[in-house]
Design an enzyme around this catalytic site. Structure first.
Site, PDB file in Angstrom:
ATOM      1  N   ASP A 199       5.642  20.525 -23.672  1.00  0.00           N
ATOM      2  CA  ASP A 199       6.895  20.907 -22.939  1.00  0.00           C
ATOM      3  C   ASP A 199       7.383  19.974 -21.537  1.00  0.00           C
ATOM      4  OD1 ASP A 199       8.905  23.109 -22.341  1.00  0.00           O
ATOM      5  OD2 ASP A 199       7.737  23.349 -20.368  1.00  0.00           O
ATOM      6  N   GLU A 241       8.735  16.931 -25.845  1.00  0.00           N
ATOM      7  CA  GLU A 241       9.974  17.585 -25.339  1.00  0.00           C
ATOM      8  C   GLU A 241      10.523  16.708 -24.367  1.00  0.00           C
ATOM      9  OE1 GLU A 241      12.531  20.849 -23.523  1.00  0.00           O
ATOM     10  OE2 GLU A 241      10.675  20.557 -23.018  1.00  0.00           O
TER      11      GLU A 241
HETATM   12  C1  GLC Z   1      11.589  23.396 -21.703  1.00  0.00           C
HETATM   13  C2  GLC Z   1      11.619  24.732 -22.352  1.00  0.00           C
HETATM   14  C3  GLC Z   1      12.331  25.826 -21.431  1.00  0.00           C
HETATM   15  C4  GLC Z   1      11.692  25.992 -20.168  1.00  0.00           C
HETATM   16  C5  GLC Z   1      11.489  24.684 -19.456  1.00  0.00           C
HETATM   17  C6  GLC Z   1      10.499  24.970 -18.395  1.00  0.00           C
HETATM   18  O1  GLC Z   1      12.577  22.600 -21.360  1.00  0.00           O
HETATM   19  O2  GLC Z   1      12.230  24.341 -23.799  1.00  0.00           O
HETATM   20  O3  GLC Z   1      12.707  26.763 -22.285  1.00  0.00           O
HETATM   21  O4  GLC Z   1      12.607  26.697 -19.482  1.00  0.00           O
HETATM   22  O5  GLC Z   1      10.955  23.680 -20.391  1.00  0.00           O
HETATM   23  O6  GLC Z   1       9.379  25.160 -18.814  1.00  0.00           O
END
Ligand code: GLC
Length: 547
Positions: A199, A241
Site C-alpha cells: 500500500d 500501489e
Molecule cells: C491506499 C488504499 C486506501 C487507503 C490509503 C491509506 O491508497 O487503497 O484505501 O485509504 O492507502 O492507507
C-alpha cells in the site's frame, strides 16, 4: 511457475463485506470460505484481501493497530489459515495488503512514542516542533485534512501523516522500522500467503525541497525489501500501489539487477477508459499508451476498472478532472478528494452494452486484470454513506434477509436497496447477466495466450471513435509451457487477436482489411467478417481471430 501472475486474473475481496458466518453483521473469514466456490466460478486465479488486521477501522482497515493479528470481527488467525488453505485447495492464490507507510495511532508503537520522548519507538515516527517542514507535499485526503502535520498534545510535537491524522507515518530513516516490516512480512509468508499488495509506497521517505514522493531512498528500501523476499521466500509476488504518472511508475519495477515489484497497478490508464467511452473518442487511451514506457522483462501491469477507493482522477489534468466530474459525478456527494466515489455499473448508468465494451477493452489491454468484489453482478453504490463506504456495502447473494450476507438485524453498513433484483442467485440463472457475461469474457480471454501475454500494437482505423489494437505472441515467446506453432505469423488461432471497439453510440465505418475472414470470439455465433471496409455497430466490442 515463477511468473504465474502473467496469466492470472485477480479478485479484490473485502472480508468485512462478503459473508457473515456468526450473525454479528460483519463479514468474516469463515463466511468467506463458504463463498470461495463463487470466486472460483468467475474464472479468477488469485485473491487480494483488503486489510484484515486488528484496526480501529477508521480507514477501512488501512489503519493497523496490530499487524500480527486478525481483526476480531473477521475471525482468528486459525480462521485466516483455514481460509488460506481452502483457497489453495481450490487452486486460488491469496495475497494480503501490506500497509507500510503508516500505522494506526492506536498501534502500541505510536502510543509508546507519543508518551515518552526517550522511548525507542519515538523514532519510529516523524516528528516536528513546528509542523512547517516539507511544505511542498500535497495533501491526499484533502476533503478532510488541512495539513500533513498534526499536533499531538501528549507528545508535545507535531507528527507527519500523508493520510488521515489517525494514521501517523512511519519513519523509514530508522532501520529498525525496516526490520519490523520485514518481520511482519515473514509472519504472513510463513503462514503460506503468496504475496502482498503493498500500500501507498511512494510516500515512505520525506526530504526537504521535494514533494516527498518517489524519492531515491524509497527505491533503495524497496529493493532491499525485494532482496529479503527473494532470498527468504522465493516466488513471492509483490504488487505496487503507486498512484503516479507512467514515467514515475517505471522505477517501481526496478531493474533486472535491482528489482522492486513484479507488478504495478497502471493508475493512469483507468480514468481514460471511462473518459474515452464518454467522449466517444479513443485519443486519451492512445495518448496514455504512448506515454507508457516499456517495462522490464518478467514484470507486468495490473489493470482495473474500479477498486475500494474513489475512482481516482489524480492522474489526469485539472481540465479533464473537471469534465469527468461533470460527466460521471453530477452530484457533489458523488465526489471525494480528487475522485468519484461510485461503483462501476452505476457509472455506466447500468447500460449493458457499455459495460460489455468497457470490460472487453480492459480485459484485452496488456496487464493482469483485477475485478472488485460486487462488480461481477453490477452492484450499485450508496452515495448517502460517507467517505468510500458507499462502494463497500455488503455483497448481494440472494433475495433473503440482508441479501444473504448476514442474518443480523444490523449490518456494518446497510445493504443496498436493490438486492432483491440484483444478486448472485438471480444472475446465476440468466445467461445475459453481468455475472455470466463476465465469466464468458474471462474464459474467452484466458483461452487466448496473446491476450494474456502478447505484445501490443495499435491498428489504424482512420476513425477517432473506433479503437483497434492487435495483441500477438512474438516468435520467441513460449506461453505457459504451451509451445505455439510460430512458423507462419498469422495462421494459428490464438497467436494474435485483433481487438476492435466502437466507443460511440452510432454505427462507424472503418477501413480495416479482414481479408480471408475473421471470427469474433465475443460473438461466436456471428458470421465471419470479410472485406476492407467494416461497419462497426454502436458500442460494439470484437476480439477477432482468423477463421
Ligand atoms: C491506499 C488504499 C486506501 C487507503 C490509503 C491509506 O491508497 O487503497 O484505501 O485509504 O492507502 O492507507
Amino acid at each position: 511457475m515463477e511468473d504465474w501472475y502473467h496469466d492470472a486474473v485477480f479478485y479484490e475481496l473485502y472480508i468485512r463485506a462478503y459473508q457473515d458466518s456468526n450473525g454479528d453483521g460483519q463479514g468474516d473469514f469463515r463466511g468467506a470460505i463458504a463463498r470461495l466456490d463463487h470466486i472460483k466460478s468467475l474464472g479468477v486465479n488469485c485473491i487480494w484481501i483488503m486489510p484484515h488486521y486488528a484496526s480501529p477501522l477508521l480507514d477501512g482497515g488501512y489503519d493497523i493497530s496490530d499487524y500480527r493479528d486478525v481483526h476480531p470481527d473477521f475471525g482468528t488467525l486459525a480462521d485466516f489459515k483455514a481460509f488460506l488453505d481452502a483457497a489453495h485447495a481450490r487452486g486460488l492464490r491469496v495475497i494480503t495488503d501490506m500497509v507500510m507507510n503508516h500505522t494506526s495511532d492506536q498501534h502500541p508503537w505510536f502510543q509508546a512514542a507519543r508518551q515518552d520522548k526517550n522511548s525507542p519507538y519515538r523514532d519510529y515516527y516523524v516528528w516536528s516542533d513546528t509542523g512547517t517542514e516539507y511544505a511542498e507535499t500535497r495533501i491526499i485526503f484533502l476533503d478532510v485534512e488541512k495539513s500533513n502535520w498534526t499536533y499531538d498534545e501528549v507528545a508535545g510535537q507535531y507528527f507527519w501523516h500523508r493520510f488521515y491524522s489517525s494514521q501517523p507515518d512511519l519513519n523509514y530513516d530508522n532501520p529498525k522500522v525496516h526490520e519490523e516490516m520485514f518481520d511482519i512480512m515473514r509472519f504472513w509468508l510463513d503462514m503460506g500467503i503468496d504475496g502482498f499488495r503493498v500500500d501507498a509506497i511512494p510516500y515512505l521517505y520525506e526530504r526537504e525541497g521535494t514533494n516527498c514522493e518517489n524519492l531515491p531512498e524509497t527505491h533503495d528500501f524497496l529493493q532491499k525489501m525485494r532482496r529479503m523476499v527473494d532470498s527468504e521466500y522465493p516466488g513471492t509476488l509483490l504488487i505496487a500501489e503507486a498512484n503516479q504518472w507512467p514515467e514515475d511508475l517505471l522505477p517501481y519495477f526496478g531493474t533486472p539487477e535491482n528489482p522492486e515489484f513484479q507488478v504495478c497497478f497502471h493508475f493512469p490508464i483507468m480514468p481514460r477508459l471511462y473518459q474515452a467511452l464518454r467522449a466517444q473518442d479513443k485519443t486519451p487511451i492512445v495518448e496514455i499508451w504512448a506515454q507508457t514506457p516499456a517495462i522490464p522483462s518478467g514484470t507486468q501491469w495490473m489493470t482495473f476498472l474500479r477498486n475500494h477507493d474513489e475512482l481516482t482522477l489524480e492522474m489526469v489534468t485539472p481540465e479533464v478532472r473537471q469534465w469527468m466530474w461533470e460527466q460521471y459525478a453530477p452530484e457533489p456527494r458523488m465526489r471525494l478528494n480528487l475522485g468519484i466515489r461510485r461503483r462501476l455499473a452505476p457509472l455506466l448508468d447500468f447500460n449493458g452494452e457499455k459495460w460489455f465494451l468497457l470490460h472487453a477493452l480492459f480485459l484485452s489491454l496488456p496487464g493482469t486484470p483485477i475485478v472488485y468484489y460486487g462488480d461481477e453482478i453490477g452492484m450499485a453504490d450508496n452515495i448517502w454513506l460517507p467517505d468510500r463506504h458507499g462502494c463497500r456495502t455488503p455483497m448481494q447473494w440472494d433475495a433473503s434477509k440482508n441479501a444473504g450476507f448476514s442474518d443480523a438485524n444490523e449490518t456494518y453498513l446497510p445493504v443496498n436497496d436493490d438486492y432483491h433484483q440484483r444478486n448472485v442467485a438471480v444472475q446465476e440463472d440468466d445467461p445475459n447477466s453481468y455475472l455470466n457475461r463476465l465469466r464468458f469474457l474471462l474464459q474467452t480471454r484466458q483461452s487466448q495466450p496473446a491476450l494474456r501475454r502478447g505484445d501490443f500494437e495499435f491498428v489504424e482505423t482512420g476513425n477517432g471513435a473506433v479503437l483497434a489494437f492487435r495483441r500477438f505472441v512474438s516468435d520467441q515467446l513460449a506461453v505457459s509451457g504451451e509451445q505455439l506453432a510460430m512458423s507462419d505469423g498469422h495462421s494459428v488461432r490464438g497467436q494474435w487477436v485483433l481487438c476492435v471497439f466502437n466507443l460511440s453510440d452510432v454505427v462507424q465505418q472503418v477501413g480495416l482489411a479482414v481479408a480471408g475472414g475473421y471470427q469474433d470470439l465475443l460473438h461466436p455465433d456471428s458470421l465471419p467478417l470479410v472485406g476492407d471496409m467494416l461497419n462497426v455497430p454502436p458500442h460494439a466490442a470484437w476480439w477477432l481471430v482468423k477463421t
